[in-house]
Structure formats: structure tokens, C-alpha cells
Design a protein around this motif. Structure first.
Motif, short mmCIF file in Angstrom:
data_model
loop_
_atom_site.label_atom_id
_atom_site.label_comp_id
_atom_site.label_asym_id
_atom_site.label_seq_id
_atom_site.Cartn_x
_atom_site.Cartn_y
_atom_site.Cartn_z
N LEU A 1 0.82 -1.55 0.35
CA LEU A 1 0.12 -0.08 -0.12
C LEU A 1 0.57 1.30 0.07
O LEU A 1 0.45 1.87 -0.86
CB LEU A 1 -1.23 -0.03 1.36
CG LEU A 1 -2.10 -1.04 0.82
CD1 LEU A 1 -3.00 -0.91 2.31
CD2 LEU A 1 -3.00 -0.48 0.00
N ARG A 2 1.80 0.85 0.68
CA ARG A 2 2.55 2.33 0.64
C ARG A 2 3.14 2.55 -0.12
O ARG A 2 3.91 3.77 -1.21
CB ARG A 2 4.26 2.52 2.00
CG ARG A 2 3.16 2.44 3.27
CD ARG A 2 4.14 2.32 4.45
NE ARG A 2 3.77 2.85 6.07
CZ ARG A 2 3.93 2.08 6.63
NH1 ARG A 2 3.48 0.88 6.21
NH2 ARG A 2 2.69 2.00 7.77
N GLY A 3 3.68 1.65 -0.80
CA GLY A 3 4.50 1.66 -2.30
C GLY A 3 3.16 2.20 -3.56
O GLY A 3 4.10 2.87 -4.50
N ALA A 4 2.22 1.54 -2.84
CA ALA A 4 1.36 2.05 -4.37
C ALA A 4 1.57 3.92 -4.35
O ALA A 4 0.85 4.58 -5.02
CB ALA A 4 -0.21 1.03 -4.27
N ALA A 5 0.95 3.83 -2.92
CA ALA A 5 0.75 5.49 -2.26
C ALA A 5 2.11 6.33 -3.10
O ALA A 5 2.20 7.66 -3.22
CB ALA A 5 0.75 5.04 -1.24
N PRO A 24 1.56 9.88 -6.82
CA PRO A 24 2.85 11.37 -7.12
C PRO A 24 1.73 12.82 -7.03
O PRO A 24 2.02 13.90 -6.54
CB PRO A 24 3.92 11.07 -8.15
CG PRO A 24 2.99 10.06 -9.31
CD PRO A 24 1.85 9.43 -8.70
N GLY A 25 0.88 12.86 -7.94
CA GLY A 25 0.36 13.69 -9.12
C GLY A 25 -1.18 14.34 -7.23
O GLY A 25 -1.53 15.00 -7.29
N ASN A 26 -1.25 13.29 -6.42
CA ASN A 26 -2.37 13.53 -5.78
C ASN A 26 -2.38 13.07 -4.45
O ASN A 26 -2.04 11.80 -3.62
CB ASN A 26 -3.83 12.37 -6.60
CG ASN A 26 -4.94 12.70 -5.68
OD1 ASN A 26 -4.97 13.11 -4.43
ND2 ASN A 26 -5.84 12.18 -6.44
N PRO A 27 -1.72 13.86 -3.55
CA PRO A 27 -1.36 13.75 -2.16
C PRO A 27 -2.39 13.67 -1.28
O PRO A 27 -2.37 12.84 -0.51
CB PRO A 27 -0.20 14.65 -2.06
CG PRO A 27 -1.10 15.84 -2.68
CD PRO A 27 -1.47 14.99 -3.80
N ALA A 28 -3.55 13.59 -1.74
CA ALA A 28 -4.63 13.60 -0.36
C ALA A 28 -5.09 11.53 -0.59
O ALA A 28 -5.20 11.06 0.79
CB ALA A 28 -5.69 14.53 -0.70
N LEU A 29 -4.74 11.32 -1.87
CA LEU A 29 -5.54 9.56 -2.09
C LEU A 29 -3.61 9.44 -1.48
O LEU A 29 -4.11 8.11 -0.82
CB LEU A 29 -5.16 9.17 -3.61
CG LEU A 29 -5.62 7.76 -4.24
CD1 LEU A 29 -6.82 7.80 -2.46
CD2 LEU A 29 -6.23 8.46 -5.29
N ALA A 30 -2.28 9.51 -1.82
CA ALA A 30 -1.48 9.00 -1.41
C ALA A 30 -1.55 8.79 0.44
O ALA A 30 -1.25 7.80 1.02
CB ALA A 30 -0.02 10.33 -1.54
#
Length: 68
Positions: free
Chosen positions: A14-18, A23-29
Motif C-alpha cells: 500500500l505504501r509503495g502504491a501510494a 505522486p500527483g494526488n497527495p490526498a489519495l497517497a
């Protein structure tokens, strides 16, 4: 209390996917990072219609099924 906890390997995935997929969506990350570390408290999950009502939105209808 019902809680969904991720195993260490799942947390890393999950962290790797974030980091790589959003990378362009910090809220989703942030959400994925939070899920990885905190898990999900299933007792606090709410129905979509309850969330709509709380936010003053009309009930979902057949005319506009995907309108939030």
C-alpha cells in the motif's frame, strides 16, 4: 470491535502504491498511507446514503445515479 489490519507485506504494498501510483494526488497517497498504518475500523464505516444525508445532499435517484 471489528478491525481490518494489514500484514507487514500488505502495508509495504500500500505504501509503495501510494508513492508510485499517486505522486500527483497527495490526498489519495495520504489515505493509502493511513490505511496501511492504521487499518480500517469496520465499526465506524457508514453507508453512502447516510453520508449524503449528513452533508445535505438529496437521496440518490435513478435520474442521476452517480451525482455526488
Amino acid at each position: 470491535m471489528a478491525r481490518l489490519i494489514f500484514e507487514p507485506a500488505e502495508q509495504q504494498a500500500l505504501r509503495g502504491a501510494a508513492r508510485t501510483e499517486f505522486p500527483g494526488n497527495p490526498a489519495l497517497a495520504y489515505v493509502l498511507e493511513n490505511l496501511a498504518s492504521e487499518g480500517i475500523d469496520l465499526d465506524r464505516c457508514r453507508d453512502w446514503e447516510d453520508l449524503r444525508t449528513e452533508n445535505g445532499l438529496p437521496p440518490q435517484s435513478d435520474e442521476a445515479p452517480n451525482v455526488v
